[in-house]
Scaffold this motif. Structure first.
Motif, PDB file in Angstrom:
ATOM      1  N   SER A  66       0.922  -1.264   0.049  1.00  0.00           N
ATOM      2  CA  SER A  66       0.037   0.015  -0.030  1.00  0.00           C
ATOM      3  C   SER A  66       0.841   1.026   0.006  1.00  0.00           C
ATOM      4  CB  SER A  66      -0.964  -0.136   1.394  1.00  0.00           C
ATOM      5  OG  SER A  66      -0.260   0.343   2.320  1.00  0.00           O
ATOM      6  N   GLU A  67       2.006   1.201   0.748  1.00  0.00           N
ATOM      7  CA  GLU A  67       2.831   2.519   0.767  1.00  0.00           C
ATOM      8  C   GLU A  67       3.739   2.548  -0.555  1.00  0.00           C
ATOM      9  OE1 GLU A  67       3.204   3.074   5.443  1.00  0.00           O
ATOM     10  OE2 GLU A  67       5.029   1.879   4.457  1.00  0.00           O
ATOM     11  N   ILE A  68       3.911   1.693  -1.369  1.00  0.00           N
ATOM     12  CA  ILE A  68       4.808   1.937  -2.582  1.00  0.00           C
ATOM     13  C   ILE A  68       3.942   1.832  -3.995  1.00  0.00           C
ATOM     14  CG2 ILE A  68       6.694   0.898  -1.396  1.00  0.00           C
ATOM     15  CD1 ILE A  68       6.173  -1.478  -3.419  1.00  0.00           C
ATOM     16  N   SER A  69       2.688   1.727  -3.555  1.00  0.00           N
ATOM     17  CA  SER A  69       1.970   1.607  -4.798  1.00  0.00           C
ATOM     18  C   SER A  69       1.363   3.015  -5.591  1.00  0.00           C
ATOM     19  CB  SER A  69       0.679   0.597  -4.712  1.00  0.00           C
ATOM     20  OG  SER A  69       0.943  -0.547  -4.308  1.00  0.00           O
ATOM     21  N   PRO A  70       0.905   3.235  -6.518  1.00  0.00           N
ATOM     22  CA  PRO A  70       0.389   4.633  -7.171  1.00  0.00           C
ATOM     23  C   PRO A  70      -1.004   4.410  -6.836  1.00  0.00           C
ATOM     24  CG  PRO A  70       1.976   3.490  -8.945  1.00  0.00           C
ATOM     25  CD  PRO A  70       1.825   2.427  -7.499  1.00  0.00           C
ATOM     26  N   THR A  71      -1.662   5.532  -6.640  1.00  0.00           N
ATOM     27  CA  THR A  71      -3.000   5.598  -6.173  1.00  0.00           C
ATOM     28  C   THR A  71      -3.909   4.891  -6.903  1.00  0.00           C
ATOM     29  OG1 THR A  71      -2.751   7.790  -5.169  1.00  0.00           O
ATOM     30  CG2 THR A  71      -4.803   7.262  -5.553  1.00  0.00           C
ATOM     31  N   GLU A  72      -3.627   4.865  -8.516  1.00  0.00           N
ATOM     32  CA  GLU A  72      -4.559   4.813  -9.541  1.00  0.00           C
ATOM     33  C   GLU A  72      -4.704   3.046  -9.326  1.00  0.00           C
ATOM     34  OE1 GLU A  72      -1.684   6.363  -9.928  1.00  0.00           O
ATOM     35  OE2 GLU A  72      -2.148   8.264 -11.329  1.00  0.00           O
ATOM     36  N   ILE A  73      -3.718   2.390  -8.903  1.00  0.00           N
ATOM     37  CA  ILE A  73      -3.746   0.926  -9.045  1.00  0.00           C
ATOM     38  C   ILE A  73      -3.301   0.312  -7.753  1.00  0.00           C
ATOM     39  CG2 ILE A  73      -3.077   0.675 -11.512  1.00  0.00           C
ATOM     40  CD1 ILE A  73      -0.146   0.163 -10.713  1.00  0.00           C
ATOM     41  N   ARG A  74      -3.536   1.026  -6.392  1.00  0.00           N
ATOM     42  CA  ARG A  74      -3.177   0.662  -5.143  1.00  0.00           C
ATOM     43  C   ARG A  74      -4.250  -0.679  -5.000  1.00  0.00           C
ATOM     44  NH1 ARG A  74      -3.774   5.110  -2.428  1.00  0.00           N
ATOM     45  NH2 ARG A  74      -5.921   4.571  -1.633  1.00  0.00           N
ATOM     46  N   GLY A  75      -5.381  -0.450  -5.335  1.00  0.00           N
ATOM     47  CA  GLY A  75      -6.370  -1.571  -4.981  1.00  0.00           C
ATOM     48  C   GLY A  75      -6.175  -2.801  -5.681  1.00  0.00           C
ATOM     49  N   THR A  76      -5.533  -2.883  -7.036  1.00  0.00           N
ATOM     50  CA  THR A  76      -5.437  -3.883  -7.776  1.00  0.00           C
ATOM     51  C   THR A  76      -3.998  -4.460  -7.070  1.00  0.00           C
ATOM     52  OG1 THR A  76      -6.390  -3.007  -9.568  1.00  0.00           O
ATOM     53  CG2 THR A  76      -4.585  -4.730  -9.783  1.00  0.00           C
ATOM     54  N   LEU A  77      -3.095  -3.769  -6.910  1.00  0.00           N
ATOM     55  CA  LEU A  77      -1.799  -4.395  -6.411  1.00  0.00           C
ATOM     56  C   LEU A  77      -2.007  -4.993  -4.895  1.00  0.00           C
ATOM     57  CD1 LEU A  77       0.821  -1.794  -7.680  1.00  0.00           C
ATOM     58  CD2 LEU A  77      -0.042  -4.189  -8.576  1.00  0.00           C
ATOM     59  N   GLY A  78      -2.898  -4.236  -4.294  1.00  0.00           N
ATOM     60  CA  GLY A  78      -3.096  -4.835  -2.660  1.00  0.00           C
ATOM     61  C   GLY A  78      -3.752  -6.020  -2.697  1.00  0.00           C
ATOM     62  N   SER A  79      -4.835  -6.187  -3.701  1.00  0.00           N
ATOM     63  CA  SER A  79      -5.631  -7.357  -3.545  1.00  0.00           C
ATOM     64  C   SER A  79      -4.676  -8.740  -4.164  1.00  0.00           C
ATOM     65  CB  SER A  79      -6.842  -7.344  -4.584  1.00  0.00           C
ATOM     66  OG  SER A  79      -6.681  -6.908  -5.789  1.00  0.00           O
ATOM     67  N   ILE A  80      -3.491  -8.151  -4.738  1.00  0.00           N
ATOM     68  CA  ILE A  80      -2.742  -9.339  -5.438  1.00  0.00           C
ATOM     69  C   ILE A  80      -2.111 -10.241  -3.872  1.00  0.00           C
ATOM     70  CG2 ILE A  80      -0.296  -9.742  -6.392  1.00  0.00           C
ATOM     71  CD1 ILE A  80      -1.057  -7.608  -8.321  1.00  0.00           C
ATOM     72  N   ASN A  81      -2.005  -9.545  -3.077  1.00  0.00           N
ATOM     73  CA  ASN A  81      -1.640 -10.132  -1.605  1.00  0.00           C
ATOM     74  C   ASN A  81      -2.472 -11.344  -1.590  1.00  0.00           C
ATOM     75  OD1 ASN A  81      -0.595 -10.586   1.021  1.00  0.00           O
ATOM     76  ND2 ASN A  81      -2.252  -9.626   1.811  1.00  0.00           N
ATOM     77  N   GLN A  82      -3.858 -11.281  -1.458  1.00  0.00           N
ATOM     78  CA  GLN A  82      -4.764 -12.222  -1.127  1.00  0.00           C
ATOM     79  C   GLN A  82      -4.559 -13.391  -2.334  1.00  0.00           C
ATOM     80  OE1 GLN A  82      -6.380 -13.006   1.273  1.00  0.00           O
ATOM     81  NE2 GLN A  82      -7.617 -14.699   0.709  1.00  0.00           N
ATOM     82  N   LEU A  83      -4.339 -13.041  -3.601  1.00  0.00           N
ATOM     83  CA  LEU A  83      -4.496 -14.007  -4.605  1.00  0.00           C
ATOM     84  C   LEU A  83      -2.935 -14.827  -4.505  1.00  0.00           C
ATOM     85  CD1 LEU A  83      -5.199 -14.822  -7.613  1.00  0.00           C
ATOM     86  CD2 LEU A  83      -3.551 -12.898  -8.607  1.00  0.00           C
ATOM     87  N   PHE A  84      -1.989 -14.288  -4.195  1.00  0.00           N
ATOM     88  CA  PHE A  84      -0.878 -15.021  -3.844  1.00  0.00           C
ATOM     89  C   PHE A  84      -1.002 -15.955  -2.745  1.00  0.00           C
ATOM     90  CE2 PHE A  84       1.087 -12.275  -7.072  1.00  0.00           C
ATOM     91  CZ  PHE A  84       2.005 -13.147  -7.877  1.00  0.00           C
ATOM     92  N   ILE A  85      -1.756 -15.442  -1.705  1.00  0.00           N
ATOM     93  CA  ILE A  85      -2.086 -16.498  -0.563  1.00  0.00           C
ATOM     94  C   ILE A  85      -2.751 -17.666  -1.053  1.00  0.00           C
ATOM     95  CG2 ILE A  85      -3.446 -16.844   1.630  1.00  0.00           C
ATOM     96  CD1 ILE A  85      -2.679 -13.943   2.231  1.00  0.00           C
ATOM     97  N   CYS A  86      -3.642 -17.691  -2.114  1.00  0.00           N
ATOM     98  CA  CYS A  86      -4.324 -18.516  -2.691  1.00  0.00           C
ATOM     99  C   CYS A  86      -3.569 -19.413  -3.494  1.00  0.00           C
ATOM    100  CB  CYS A  86      -5.613 -18.038  -3.577  1.00  0.00           C
ATOM    101  SG  CYS A  86      -6.638 -17.060  -2.632  1.00  0.00           S
TER     102      CYS A  86
END
Length: 556
Positions: free
Chosen positions: A215-235
């Motif tokens: 969340s702290e290194i992601s651009p605002t426009e794609i922060r949600g997409t990159l942040g949700s990748i966390n859950q994707l990689f857990i799966c």
């Protein structure tokens, strides 16, 4: 004459283009006149971007001025660009809305951080296939992982604040690698338990630090997409553990290799973080300005250094406070928060509950909604319709989870976090009701197996659309920078504690009340979650972390 502050003229429902002409004044190109500017660094503690947020005539109607990570509001279709002079950082270039300036290189660093998410999922899933080849009664192996994760989640916040995000990742790799090594080489149950405890501490730290860093290194426009990748990689990590367990049927000693595989991503995580930039927000908070500028340059390009540094300056408003302690999370300072809702010509401020309690509540609802129970009973549900293979049942559940999380990633910055949460818990409530009815209504008896499978798959899909990925993404966004790491750690601690307690008492509830009644109870929890989210959770899409902090914590 050199200007001393970063100033922009206010406008109501109108985006303007301005330039400095004198200190304290701007010239509007739409109105050829000079007007006093707004000082973004006013010392009045009730000011947020120059506007008083307390009592007074401004309370009911506020001009809407947006200086975000991209300089303008991406949600405004009519906005074009803003040019401002910032003392100490030179010119801020024109920024088109919705575009990432320069050549952002955050993706490799997000990928490195997600090695922690893969290890999170892998360590959770690896024991499921190996247990029956180790012993018939090794419940301590499961419970010690959860206990270690609880300790690790609380520890992660303190480490992240003291040593920084990247160094904490490197420290986290130690218990992850050592724990995996001990499990792979264990010749006694005690050694195996110690290894799982260390692995649990590792995944507890990573569960807090991965979403925080992204969340702290992601651009605002794609922060949600990159942040949700966390859950994707857990799966993906859970699925990887499932695939790694396939040779077990032909080689009972393969479980050692399964545990040993986890050493590889642990080492890669430590090595990758040695070359990854530190969070510029943490560096700025520590007073390491040159290092923060260098990190911004690596992440977003040199064109955005001045822009982002001025966002940090505006959000901090010259604050030089010491590091927050654990008790600061519950101080009155963070109790009177304000959420915002933008209308055409004004921003309304409405009272919100304690922001830290929102984070804890989201993870509590996530666990009380029954995800672990559904996964636990999925094999027996699939057997009822002729799917006898446990691997096939787990693969179907895992594939549904990955598919839903992938869809959520694409919708996170379009639909928003709050709407996905409401949709997700609503779907989970309906799925749980379907599961309960399929087991109790005699009229549905001929179709009970098919309906149970349908309800299970729909539940997992609904969970992966919002309840799974959103809480870990939303928490770093709504917490102020001073308390962010510890608040995320506290909320994740609630996740692990509730996970442990539910696992401890779930079978007792099933034996006393029946699985149908338990499913019905989970459905009611999901309905309560929808009502809570609708009334208390704020939408953060399209807002920089500094804007969210300013809006939610006006007294800072």
């Amino acid at each position: 004459m050199q200007a001393s502050t970063y100033a922009v003229k206010p406008s109501v429902g109108l985006e303007i283009q301005s330039r400095r002409v004198l200190p304290g004044f701007v010239e509007s190109r739409k109105r050829k006149s000079l007007a006093p500017s707004i000082d973004l660094r006013m010392t009045d503690r009730y000011n947020c971007f120059g506007f008083r947020l307390g009592s007074g005539p401004m309370e009911s109607e506020l001009p809407y001025v947006r200086i975000g990570v991209n300089g303008v509001s991406p949600s405004s279709a009519k906005s074009r660009s803003v040019r401002a002079q910032a003392s100490g950082y030179g010119d801020v270039e024109d920024v088109a809305p919705g575009k990432i300036q320069g050549k952002p290189s955050v993706f490799p660093y997000v990928g490195v951080a997600c090695l922690g998410a893969i290890l999170f999922g892998y360590h959770l899933g690896v024991v499921n296939g190996a247990l029956e080849y180790l012993s018939k009664d090794l419940g301590w192996i499961v419970s010690t992982l959860l206990a270690g994760a609880t300790v690790g989640s609380f520890t992660g916040g303190t480490l992240a604040d003291k040593f920084g995000r990247t160094r904490t990742f490197q420290l986290d790799a130690i218990p992850l690698a050592v724990g995996a090594f001990l499990c792979a080489t264990a010749h006694s149950v005690q050694t195996l338990i110690i290894g799982r405890l260390l692995a649990g501490i590792g995944i507890g730290i990573s569960s807090a630090i991965v979403p925080l860093y992204i969340s702290e290194i992601s651009p605002t426009e794609i922060r949600g997409t990159l942040g949700s990748i966390n859950q994707l990689f857990i799966c993906i990590g859970i699925l990887a553990a499932l695939v790694a367990g396939l040779p077990l049927a032909g080689n009972p000693l393969w479980w050692r290799t399964m545990f040993g595989i986890a050493i590889i991503p642990s080492v890669l995580l430590a090595l990758g973080m040695a070359f990854s930039p530190e969070s510029p927000r943490w560096l700025y908070q520590q007073g390491k300005i040159p290092e923060a500028e260098m990190a911004i340059k690596r992440l977003f390009g040199k064109e955005r250094v001045a822009e982002v540094m001025n966002d940090f300056s505006a959000a901090s408003q010259g604050s030089s406070e010491p590091e927050a302690g654990w008790f600061d999370l519950f101080s009155n300072r963070y109790r009177k928060d304000a959420s915002y809702c933008q209308t055409k010509e004004k921003v309304k401020l409405v009272t919100a509950p304690v922001v830290v309690s929102v984070g804890a509540a989201l993870f509590l609802f996530q666990q009380l909604a029954g995800i672990n129970a559904v996964v636990y009973y999925s094999t027996s549900v699939f057997r009822s319709v002729g799917i006898a293979s446990d691997v096939a049942a787990s693969a179907l559940v895992g594939a549904s989870n990955v598919f839903g999380t992938t869809i959520a990633s694409s919708l996170m910055d379009k639909q928003g976090r709050k709407s996905l949460l409401i949709t997700s818990f609503s779907g989970m409530a309906a799925s749980m009701l379907l599961l309960s009815l399929s087991l109790t209504w005699k009229a549905l008896a001929p179709y009970s197996g098919t309906l149970a499978v349908l309800g299970t798959v729909l539940y997992v899909l609904s969970f992966s659309l919002g309840a799974g990925p959103v809480p870990a993404l939303l928490l770093p966004e709504i917490f102020a920078s001073r308390i962010r790491a510890k608040a995320v750690a506290l909320s994740l601690g609630m996740h692990w504690i509730s996970n442990f307690v539910i696992g401890l008492f779930f079978l007792s509830f099933v034996n006393n009340f029946g699985i149908s009644s338990v499913y019905l109870g989970f459905s009611m929890v999901c309905v309560l979650a929808v009502l809570y989210i609708a009334g208390n959770v704020v939408e953060t899409k399209g807002r920089s972390l500094e804007e969210i902090e300013c809006a939610l914590n006006p007294a800072i």
